[in-house]
Design a protein around this motif. Sequence first.
Motif, mmCIF file in Angstrom:
data_model
loop_
_atom_site.group_PDB
_atom_site.id
_atom_site.type_symbol
_atom_site.label_atom_id
_atom_site.label_comp_id
_atom_site.label_asym_id
_atom_site.label_seq_id
_atom_site.Cartn_x
_atom_site.Cartn_y
_atom_site.Cartn_z
ATOM 1 N N GLN A 48 0.884 -1.167 0.000
ATOM 2 C CA GLN A 48 0.000 0.000 0.000
ATOM 3 C C GLN A 48 0.912 1.204 0.000
ATOM 4 N N GLU A 49 0.442 2.248 -0.681
ATOM 5 C CA GLU A 49 1.170 3.507 -0.655
ATOM 6 C C GLU A 49 0.158 4.605 -0.379
ATOM 7 N N GLY A 50 0.376 5.292 0.750
ATOM 8 C CA GLY A 50 -0.475 6.431 1.079
ATOM 9 C C GLY A 50 0.199 7.689 0.568
ATOM 10 N N HIS A 51 -0.612 8.601 0.047
ATOM 11 C CA HIS A 51 -0.071 9.856 -0.487
ATOM 12 C C HIS A 51 -0.979 10.980 -0.017
ATOM 13 N N THR A 52 -0.424 11.853 0.814
ATOM 14 C CA THR A 52 -1.267 12.889 1.402
ATOM 15 C C THR A 52 -0.716 14.278 1.120
ATOM 16 N N THR A 58 3.723 17.413 1.103
ATOM 17 C CA THR A 58 3.172 16.079 0.859
ATOM 18 C C THR A 58 3.928 15.009 1.671
ATOM 19 N N THR A 59 3.228 13.909 1.873
ATOM 20 C CA THR A 59 3.853 12.750 2.527
ATOM 21 C C THR A 59 3.544 11.496 1.715
ATOM 22 N N SER A 60 4.372 10.486 1.881
ATOM 23 C CA SER A 60 4.000 9.162 1.373
ATOM 24 C C SER A 60 4.502 8.119 2.354
ATOM 25 N N TRP A 61 3.817 6.986 2.410
ATOM 26 C CA TRP A 61 4.159 5.955 3.393
ATOM 27 C C TRP A 61 3.675 4.614 2.869
ATOM 28 N N GLY A 62 4.433 3.554 3.191
ATOM 29 C CA GLY A 62 4.066 2.260 2.617
ATOM 30 C C GLY A 62 4.574 1.070 3.415
#
Lengths: 484, 484
Positions: free
Chosen positions: B165-169, B262-266
Amino acid sequence: MAKDEKMDKGITVKKGDDLSEWYTQVVQKAELADYGPVQGTIAYRPTAYAIWEHIQEIFNGMMRSTGHRNVYFPMFIPENLLTKEKEHIEGFAPEVFWVTHSGDNKLAERLAVRPTSETIIYTFYSKWVRSWRDLPLLLNQWCNIARAEIKSTKPFIRGSEFLWQEGHTVHATKEEADEEVMRMLNFYKELVEEYLAIPVIMGKKSEREKFAGALYSATFEPMMPDGKALQGGTSHNLGQNFSKPFDIKFLDKDNTSKYAWTTSWGISTRLIGATIMVHGDDKGLVLPPKIAPVQVVIVPIFKTGEDAAVLKKADEIRKALASHGILVLLDASEGKTPGWKFSEHEMKGVPVRIEIGPKDIASKSVVAVRRDTGEKKGIPEREVGASVMALLAAIQSNLLAKARDALQKQITETDDYAKLKSTIETKGGFVVSSWCGADACELRVKEETGATIRAIPFEEPKKLGNCLICGKRAKHKAYFARAY
Amino acid sequence: MAKDEKMDKGITVKKGDDLSEWYTQVVQKAELADYGPVQGTIAYRPTAYAIWEHIQEIFNGMMRSTGHRNVYFPMFIPENLLTKEKEHIEGFAPEVFWVTHSGDNKLAERLAVRPTSETIIYTFYSKWVRSWRDLPLLLNQWCNIARAEIKSTKPFIRGSEFLWQEGHTVHATKEEADEEVMRMLNFYKELVEEYLAIPVIMGKKSEREKFAGALYSATFEPMMPDGKALQGGTSHNLGQNFSKPFDIKFLDKDNTSKYAWTTSWGISTRLIGATIMVHGDDKGLVLPPKIAPVQVVIVPIFKTGEDAAVLKKADEIRKALASHGILVLLDASEGKTPGWKFSEHEMKGVPVRIEIGPKDIASKSVVAVRRDTGEKKGIPEREVGASVMALLAAIQSNLLAKARDALQKQITETDDYAKLKSTIETKGGFVVSSWCGADACELRVKEETGATIRAIPFEEPKKLGNCLICGKRAKHKAYFARAY
């Protein structure tokens, strides 16, 4: 929020006047999808993706009940595997995206980005299937699929990348594979009719229209409002066509080695497109309650000085609905008029809107508005949970009933080719005609009218006339239509 | 079922002797994965995929609680987009799979198969973000990722295609982006510790080790039994590094236009690999009950003439367990001895085995065997539900406690470089040392020992010595380790 701005956000064409333009606007304005930089690719936005997750949940439940399990296979298929089954590669070759390099290195063999996964999956199955004890093997995967689309693309309906599930099963006999094909097709019918409220025609595909490499293909086809059919999903008996080149053999109870029988079946995010087209109206999306990410939106009507009381009551109602398992959103956002919010949630297809203002608090009631009919009614506060549950059920049934009614009106029965031609040309829809079974007759209809055989019903027809083209004794009743 | 055949199916090396070979055998013999035809690709078989679905369900629940929504973005990224952020493309260029053709046509522009999705997602975000009202934008996708791996590949741990999963905020301020980075990292910690029973070290990455294009990266790192760390997942504050080239601007409340943060997390299917390595033993897989697809297996012990009674009782027990929400399998398959079944389900890591034979029926009890400790005990039939629930909880706690204990033993604290070197060389694990913050010192450790800085803890250390390399006043305590 000036009125002009509100108008800007609305759909500027009527669904009945220009379905295609209406569809494009709904997809964008209801924030279902947006276009990617590569032709035919889209971003699935939260509402659309939530519908897909709903579909996954429902279908996973069905599959679990019959012992199917989810898995995931590689996306890259080496060229030599994809080309092993001759008809298969001929069918898919023009649409394949080819990977030729990784970093700066040219690959020794080109890799296809899966246009469907039979060939890669069977490479594994030939290792996993050894004995009759290993059968049936019932696996399914949810994944993305890439097919370069040269025809005009349309979000959800036809694209160069889409999401789907593909089930791939292995059986000891043709009969078991036949049963599997029908079991899954019936699951699809239940899913699409009971949840998406879209009635379907089911049947076999003709030889011309079957899946590349299949023994036969079964299909379910909803009819769109513009008179064009949409292939909703298919279920294929692949016979031993793949087990032979891929060497899927098992040692049977009688101690002899036999080629297995395989099936594959799939539905895709195309079903989201069908749902939009079938139920939407001039105000936007209309979602069947059973798959709506938000089933009820509560809009508080503020009057100066009474905001706190209204908001408190709205939140009580929200909790009451949530306690019934209803997916409810309280839209307390500031800086928007109630009218603006009404339009926005109508555009997004929310099945029920609840309005609560000072007057409603005084009368201990709320106003509920149906998205499908626009009907408004007062509901006593203490009955709100049960009443809204009943309302959601009524909307679900009404959408299916309306769609069934529309489908009936889009079916024309005739063995007269001239009438088929004029019907296809004017109102479209399904034309049910007697057909001899010859490819030449089918091809002539296709070339002269653009209509193809969408399905040949499983039930033997009560009476069969003569073939609409050659006049010979017919073998089938076939559903002809133009299609997406 | 001869004893020889049983031995064949077992693991032929001890975990403590050769972790790599042990891992390879468990992955295949517990039917978790099988190798695909393209280097570094695997099929995720039902048990492994079910664990992944469990992880998805748990993490989806966490994300829902904070307003994150799932979406899906295109897999194909045109070359000009992927190369827009300089550091980003430099980091990923060697691993990119390039699509150059569709069918027989050469594409006008090469398409990358996503190695990560920042660049394609930001292309959409630049259209969707207009005003402070659109923020925060909190989206996540579950998808496949392709990265051509040149290093040695290992199922789940390192591959050319994996699931994540990759979150992108998108946020209005750096502070909000900072909070998001920590919020998601803490979710990961909760997921991994509470469900997978794997304790982790958390902290920031050094400049050298951070994500290509990030302002900074945070990470959680479990330790594997062979003394090598595994990057479990990361959470990045991307600053305005992407919002500037991708033009993600918003009109703030003060009516000025600003670049967003922005951020991203996975996290990825790598967590499956970590679970296998951390908990498995010489008999095979050991699964934490909270993520086991089968939590309890019932094996009926047949004696001539009493099969029907045993089977009936076994099914009653199955129903009793299922009514407590326990995932239970009754293995009534024929042609296998109980001993064979014991070995098979031990190999597959099922947390609890229940044995039921004629003697147990007579004594109105069953025998329960723990997978983690091998401990056997009788349970009165009428208490079976509650007792097994307690047993599953005890196994879950025991696995975490054992793993915490192992982690503690794998942490060495020293500011003496010679000791770091010898520790890394012999037992491995984390070496916690004072570090001045200079890249040259970090690089020297890496070049001379193979250990990198895995994490710099968020908490200020109580006492800081001098840098283990240059002897200057240290700025951080850093966790050094070799890593997968």
